[in-house]
Write an enzyme that holds these catalytic residues in place. Structure first.
Site, mmCIF file in Angstrom:
data_model
loop_
_atom_site.group_PDB
_atom_site.id
_atom_site.type_symbol
_atom_site.label_atom_id
_atom_site.label_comp_id
_atom_site.label_asym_id
_atom_site.label_seq_id
_atom_site.Cartn_x
_atom_site.Cartn_y
_atom_site.Cartn_z
ATOM 1 N N LYS A 109 12.915 -5.171 2.389
ATOM 2 C CA LYS A 109 11.684 -4.391 2.580
ATOM 3 C C LYS A 109 12.041 -3.115 3.312
ATOM 4 O O LYS A 109 13.062 -3.053 4.012
ATOM 5 C CB LYS A 109 10.681 -5.182 3.427
ATOM 6 C CG LYS A 109 9.259 -4.766 3.186
ATOM 7 C CD LYS A 109 8.711 -5.376 1.906
ATOM 8 C CE LYS A 109 7.311 -4.925 1.599
ATOM 9 N NZ LYS A 109 6.712 -5.722 0.514
HETATM 10 P P1 NAD Z 1 -2.578 -0.123 -0.871
HETATM 11 O O1 NAD Z 1 -2.109 0.848 0.127
HETATM 12 O O2 NAD Z 1 -2.734 0.285 -2.281
HETATM 13 O O3 NAD Z 1 -3.995 -0.743 -0.394
HETATM 14 C C1 NAD Z 1 -4.233 -1.322 0.857
HETATM 15 C C2 NAD Z 1 -5.733 -1.429 1.048
HETATM 16 O O4 NAD Z 1 -6.005 -2.207 2.206
HETATM 17 C C3 NAD Z 1 -6.438 -0.102 1.258
HETATM 18 O O5 NAD Z 1 -7.654 -0.131 0.565
HETATM 19 C C4 NAD Z 1 -6.705 -0.076 2.774
HETATM 20 O O6 NAD Z 1 -7.826 0.693 3.102
HETATM 21 C C5 NAD Z 1 -6.938 -1.529 3.028
HETATM 22 N N1 NAD Z 1 -6.736 -2.003 4.385
HETATM 23 C C6 NAD Z 1 -5.666 -1.850 5.194
HETATM 24 N N2 NAD Z 1 -5.873 -2.490 6.357
HETATM 25 C C7 NAD Z 1 -7.087 -3.074 6.260
HETATM 26 C C8 NAD Z 1 -7.872 -3.894 7.102
HETATM 27 N N3 NAD Z 1 -7.437 -4.262 8.308
HETATM 28 N N4 NAD Z 1 -9.077 -4.313 6.648
HETATM 29 C C9 NAD Z 1 -9.529 -3.974 5.442
HETATM 30 N N5 NAD Z 1 -8.831 -3.214 4.594
HETATM 31 C C10 NAD Z 1 -7.642 -2.765 5.002
HETATM 32 O O7 NAD Z 1 -1.604 -1.380 -0.748
HETATM 33 P P2 NAD Z 1 -1.328 -2.532 -1.816
HETATM 34 O O8 NAD Z 1 -0.116 -2.176 -2.566
HETATM 35 O O9 NAD Z 1 -2.590 -2.882 -2.516
HETATM 36 O O10 NAD Z 1 -0.924 -3.718 -0.819
HETATM 37 C C11 NAD Z 1 -1.891 -4.537 -0.175
HETATM 38 C C12 NAD Z 1 -1.226 -5.853 0.231
HETATM 39 O O11 NAD Z 1 -0.707 -6.475 -0.939
HETATM 40 C C13 NAD Z 1 -0.041 -5.690 1.177
HETATM 41 O O12 NAD Z 1 0.028 -6.821 2.036
HETATM 42 C C14 NAD Z 1 1.150 -5.687 0.235
HETATM 43 O O13 NAD Z 1 2.339 -6.057 0.877
HETATM 44 C C15 NAD Z 1 0.675 -6.727 -0.762
HETATM 45 N N6 NAD Z 1 1.379 -6.661 -2.051
HETATM 46 C C16 NAD Z 1 1.302 -5.560 -2.853
HETATM 47 C C17 NAD Z 1 1.991 -5.544 -4.051
HETATM 48 C C18 NAD Z 1 1.921 -4.392 -5.002
HETATM 49 O O14 NAD Z 1 2.496 -4.497 -6.095
HETATM 50 N N7 NAD Z 1 1.261 -3.307 -4.680
HETATM 51 C C19 NAD Z 1 2.773 -6.652 -4.433
HETATM 52 C C20 NAD Z 1 2.801 -7.764 -3.608
HETATM 53 C C21 NAD Z 1 2.101 -7.761 -2.415
#
Ligand code: NAD
Length: 419
Positions: A109
């Site tokens: 990561k």
């Molecule tokens: P992103 O930046 O696209 O979206 C994150 C969202 O979460 C945003 O809407 C933000 O406003 C919101 N957010 C952040 N903190 C918050 C809180 N305390 N309360 C409410 N909303 C909050 O990120 P993403 O890629 O969608 O990732 C989100 C999660 O999914 C992370 O934990 C990431 O590690 C996990 N994830 C993402 C992927 C991927 O392919 N994008 C894959 C596996 C896991």
């Protein structure tokens, strides 16, 4: 309204989860000693010229946890809250995630402490290119392959791919995944995480005899994972009753239209203020009446403080590390099925793996083939974890960790300790 989230150390959480599974597996102390530590932790401090002419020195990390089953793989996160312990935890979870779905990668990561919302596109590009250069001593198509995570996207991946390629003198698309289609990205990658969440949630719903048609879904976070999950679950016939972002949440028991919420977020920068919905607190989205809860934001949001108030029957962890070990125990007692992060959100890394394979072969597949292959992998992994949970009378997280850790331990054992 609950707006406070107490700080949780994600690395302590990851190690605690590891030890629990290691105990149940009777893993030797020697093997634990290898697996509980990351293999590499790179810390970089690098100057970036801001638009106003000043220089700011940013701090970034890249951590590789374990590479015994294949090259390291994991996202890059841009956020003011990034810490080394968070990156270490996420790298360890990536190792287990790749093992649980059986794809030949280890875990890594990366992250940069910055606030991308306060930066221009030009500043972000300079930051990205310099960070990519700093970590280029350990990344590469056969050693460590980054991908998008919180606040990074396909454009950021394109800049990393271009920077790395410029240094090498020729194009190396396989150095990152989650790229735009025009430079070697894969069909289906954008929706992959949410699609995987849908596939395993379907299996979970079938298991507890709950139809998805009409099921009420609440989603924390409305970014890549959360907003696409909202669309896919809506198309599946579910009712999206609540969604949230960093500014707050919205709720409507009759259901929200995810496409309209997304347009509102694109125009206003937040879901808050969406018409025909009640505004709720940032933590309330976890506690509203619903059948399926999808945390899709960040770590440590379901804790011993609020777990008892969760009303869902299934918690499908799109986010990494949303539930603390203490909360896990409470949810298990309440008979809530938690589909753990390393299984629920593994669709992202699985299609990333497909992208990398396609890049290495310079031979690209259609979206149908990708979705079919993803479904096979997700359903197989769900069935293996569910069987393990039944066999060991434990929750799905412990079962997934046991399955994953035993696979990594086996690879580590058979390779032996060098020299
Ligand atoms: P992103 O930046 O696209 O979206 C994150 C969202 O979460 C945003 O809407 C933000 O406003 C919101 N957010 C952040 N903190 C918050 C809180 N305390 N309360 C409410 N909303 C909050 O990120 P993403 O890629 O969608 O990732 C989100 C999660 O999914 C992370 O934990 C990431 O590690 C996990 N994830 C993402 C992927 C991927 O392919 N994008 C894959 C596996 C896991």
């Amino acid at each position: 309204m609950h707006n406070d989230v107490s700080p949780i150390n994600p690395y302590q959480m990851a190690v605690e989860q590891f030890e629990l599974a290691a105990d149940r597996l009777n893993l030797s102390e020697d093997m634990r000693e290898i697996l509980r530590h990351p293999k590499r932790e790179l810390i970089v401090h690098f100057p970036v010229r801001l638009d106003d002419g000043r220089i700011h020195t940013f701090t970034g990390y890249r951590v590789q946890h374990n590479v015994n089953r294949g090259p390291a793989k994991g996202g890059i996160r841009y956020s003011p809250e990034v810490t080394l312990d968070e990156v270490k935890a996420l790298a360890m979870w990536m190792t287990w995630k790749c093992a649980v779905v059986g794809i030949p990668y280890g875990g890594a990561k990366g992250g940069v402490i910055c606030d991308p919302k306060q930066m221009s596109a030009a500043e972000l590009e300079r930051l990205t290119r310099r960070y990519a250069t700093e970590i280029s001593i350990i990344i590469g198509p056969h050693s460590d392959i980054p991908a998008p995570d919180v606040n990074t996207n396909s454009q950021v991946m394109a800049w990393i791919m271009d920077t790395y390629s410029m240094h090498e003198g020729y194009s190396i698309p396989a150095v990152v995944t989650g790229k735009p289609l025009s430079i070697g990205g894969s069909e289906g990658r954008n929706d992959a995480t949410a699609t995987g969440v849908l596939f395993v949630t379907r299996q979970a719903a079938k298991r507890i005899g709950m139809p998805l048609q009409g099921a009420r879904v609440s989603i924390q976070g409305f970014g890549n994972a959360g907003s696409i999950a909202a669309r896919l679950f809506h198309n599946e016939g579910c009712k999206i009753v609540a969604v949230s972002d960093t500014r707050g949440g919205i709720y409507n028991e009759r259901g929200l239209d995810p496409a309209a919420v997304l347009r509102h977020k694109q125009e206003r920068g937040t879901v808050v203020g969406f018409p025909h919905a009640e505004t709720i607190g940032i933590q309330d989205v976890l506690e509203v009446p619903c059948d399926i809860l999808i945390p899709a934001a960040t770590e440590g949001v379901i804790t011993e403080e609020n777990a008892d108030r969760i009303q869902a029957r299934i918690v499908s962890e799109a986010a990494n590390g949303p539930t603390t070990p203490a909360a896990d125990k409470i949810l298990f007692k309440k008979d809530i099925m938690v589909i753990p992060d390393i299984l629920a959100n593994a669709g992202g890394v699985t299609v990333s793996y497909f992208e990398w394979v396609q890049d290495l072969q310079s031979f690209f597949w259609g979206v149908e083939e990708i979705t079919q292959r993803l479904e096979v992998i997700m359903n197989r992994a769900f069935a293996a974890v569910a069987a393990r949970a039944e066999q060991s009378h434990c929750d799905m997280r412990l079962a997934a960790n046991m399955l994953a850790i035993s696979r990594v331990a086996e690879a580590t054992q058979i390779r032996g300790i060098y020299p």
